[in-house]
Write an enzyme that holds these catalytic residues in place. Structure first.
Site, PDB file in Angstrom:
ATOM      1  N   SER A   1     -41.906  -6.149   3.399  1.00 39.88           N
ATOM      2  CA  SER A   1     -42.585  -7.350   2.939  1.00 39.88           C
ATOM      3  C   SER A   1     -42.305  -7.629   1.470  1.00 39.88           C
ATOM      4  O   SER A   1     -42.566  -6.791   0.627  1.00 39.88           O
ATOM      5  CB  SER A   1     -44.098  -7.224   3.154  1.00 39.88           C
ATOM      6  OG  SER A   1     -44.608  -6.081   2.532  1.00 39.88           O
ATOM      7  N   CYS A   2     -41.754  -8.795   1.238  1.00 37.24           N
ATOM      8  CA  CYS A   2     -41.705  -9.428  -0.078  1.00 37.24           C
ATOM      9  C   CYS A   2     -40.570  -8.969  -1.003  1.00 37.24           C
ATOM     10  O   CYS A   2     -40.222  -7.794  -1.059  1.00 37.24           O
ATOM     11  CB  CYS A   2     -43.025  -9.283  -0.821  1.00 37.24           C
ATOM     12  SG  CYS A   2     -44.446  -9.849   0.113  1.00 37.24           S
ATOM     13  N   ASP A   3     -40.052  -9.959  -1.710  1.00 42.20           N
ATOM     14  CA  ASP A   3     -39.103  -9.746  -2.800  1.00 42.20           C
ATOM     15  C   ASP A   3     -39.495 -10.714  -3.903  1.00 42.20           C
ATOM     16  O   ASP A   3     -39.710 -11.904  -3.647  1.00 42.20           O
ATOM     17  CB  ASP A   3     -37.664 -10.032  -2.338  1.00 42.20           C
ATOM     18  CG  ASP A   3     -37.219  -9.079  -1.247  1.00 42.20           C
ATOM     19  OD1 ASP A   3     -36.730  -7.988  -1.583  1.00 42.20           O
ATOM     20  OD2 ASP A   3     -37.383  -9.424  -0.061  1.00 42.20           O
TER      21      ASP A   3
END
Length: 418
Positions: free
Chosen positions: A5-7
């Site tokens: 999850s997520c960058d």
């Protein structure tokens, strides 16, 4: 559950093309989760008022700043956002030696919103978040589901001058100041030996647990990460790909470049599958305090087939109705115990239209391509208009009070014609 999850990215001069700080984030969440884009104006509060966060209630401050947030519709906090002082924050899930399983406390997403509401610089946001972390702790499920999913948090924070990377493990933390170049984070500890602020007991806690001998040079990522790297392999790949994409355009990073990075599927940054990119944000913040900043949000899944729409902080800005999800008050299953016994429909008007169009894009190649071309044209026109605004002060703020909503209406109109 593996980290997926997520960058989050930030580019500062001289990495950017011109005197701007460019911030960007993909929020990767469960594919069936709705992400809304909401605006809350500045507000004053009476003494001893409380604020109800996702799971716990804490003391409110006398004044909160205006904020625009991209957030999972079921919780109080936010995945990412900005405030009227052009502070931008995005958080990432991180795991390490310290267990993330604990009692309900503040979520990392609550801390994103609290940092934006209470800090007028990036450095002050570090102070706000860490003081709240030490006082209340972090904990509680980060999914709208009976299956508990917990993690520690890292935060990338920027303003008009600089950026800060803040990484946490329980109530312990370290922070690094970033004054130039570019930086990205992806679900793993990244602070090594350059530590500009830290919890006063952070090193001793590591030493007492046998993670550090107290003699060798202290490396936060090495000390607080897992002994094995299997858990963070996926995150490490995305981190390396993100770093590579930033370096390829170093010195020429613009809003468009950041949007291209967030749309990149080969790198895994634009995530697909059970966890996917459910919302995206790009901010363009001039270093000149006299100039307005522009914050772009999609409010819909998959930036490759979404439109980045602009928001500018002006006095009397209107609420964002087309990207705000329904509210259920005390009857919300999140508020009742045991939690998450049911899942209400949280789709906002833009999400509903986008979902229909996404199905067309998936099933009708030629028709879908024309829709995407129309979306890119809308975005291109908006970017061109914002270039002019970024180069001058806002003389007529009343013309911008509905900027984001009007862009959403154009997008919905495009979908209706499709």
């Amino acid at each position: 559950m593996l980290p997926s999850s997520c960058d989050t990215f930030v580019a500062l001069p001289p990495s950017t093309e011109g005197p701007y700080i460019i911030f960007g984030k993909n929020s990767d969440r469960p594919s069936d989760e709705v992400q809304e884009v909401v605006y809350f104006p500045a507000k004053d509060y009476a003494a001893e008022e409380k604020v109800e966060c996702t799971y716990i209630e804490i003391e409110q401050v006398a004044h909160t700043y205006a904020v625009v947030l991209s957030k999972p519709a079921w919780l109080w906090g936010a995945e990412m956002g900005a405030n009227e002082h052009q502070v931008c924050i995005g958080n990432e899930a991180v795991w390490g030696r310290e267990s993330a399983d604990g009692e309900e406390a503040l979520l990392g997403m609550d801390l994103v919103r609290l940092g934006l509401e209470r800090a007028d610089t990036a450095e002050k946001a570090v102070t706000v978040i860490t003081e709240l972390l030490e006082k209340y702790g972090q904990g509680g499920s980060c999914l709208e589901d009976e299956c508990s999913f917990t993690y520690h948090n890292s935060f990338l924070i920027s303003d008009r001058v600089e950026a800060w990377l803040l990484e946490t493990s329980g109530t312990y933390w370290a922070a690094e100041k970033i004054q130039g170049g570019n930086r990205n984070i992806s679900n793993q500890y990244c602070i090594t030996t350059k530590i500009d602020k830290e919890h006063p007991g952070m090193r001793e806690y590591a030493r007492s647990n046998g993670w550090w001998d107290g003699k060798t040079g202290f490396n936060f990522a090495t000390v607080y990460s897992y002994l094995t790297t299997a858990r963070i392999e996926s995150a490490g790949s995305r981190y390396c790909e993100g770093k590579k994409l930033l370096e390829q355009r170093n010195g020429h990073i613009t809003a468009e470049v950041m949007m291209q990075i967030l749309r990149d599927k080969d790198s895994g940054i634009n995530m697909e599958g059970m966890f996917m990119t459910t919302g995206s944000m790009v901010s363009v913040v001039p270093t000149d305090p006299a100039l307005p900043a522009v914050h772009y949000f999609t409010g819909t899944p998959d930036p490759e087939r979404s439109v980045f729409k602009p928001f500018i902080f002006v006095e009397n800005a209107h609420l964002l109705k087309e990207t705000s999800s329904p509210r259920f008050g005390p009857d919300d299953p999140v508020k009742k115990k045991p939690r998450f016994q049911s899942k209400p429909d949280r789709k906002h008007p833009l999400f509903v239209k986008h979902e229909l169009v996404a199905a067309i894009i998936d099933t009708h190649k030629d028709r879908g391509q024309k829709i995407i071309e129309g979306m890119r044209q809308l975005e291109k026109e908006s970017l061109k208009e914002m270039e002019g605004i970024l180069s001058r002060s806002v003389d007529e703020p009343d013309l911008l009070v509905d900027l984001f909503s009007l862009s959403v209406q154009k997008e919905i109109s495009l979908y209706s014609k499709s």
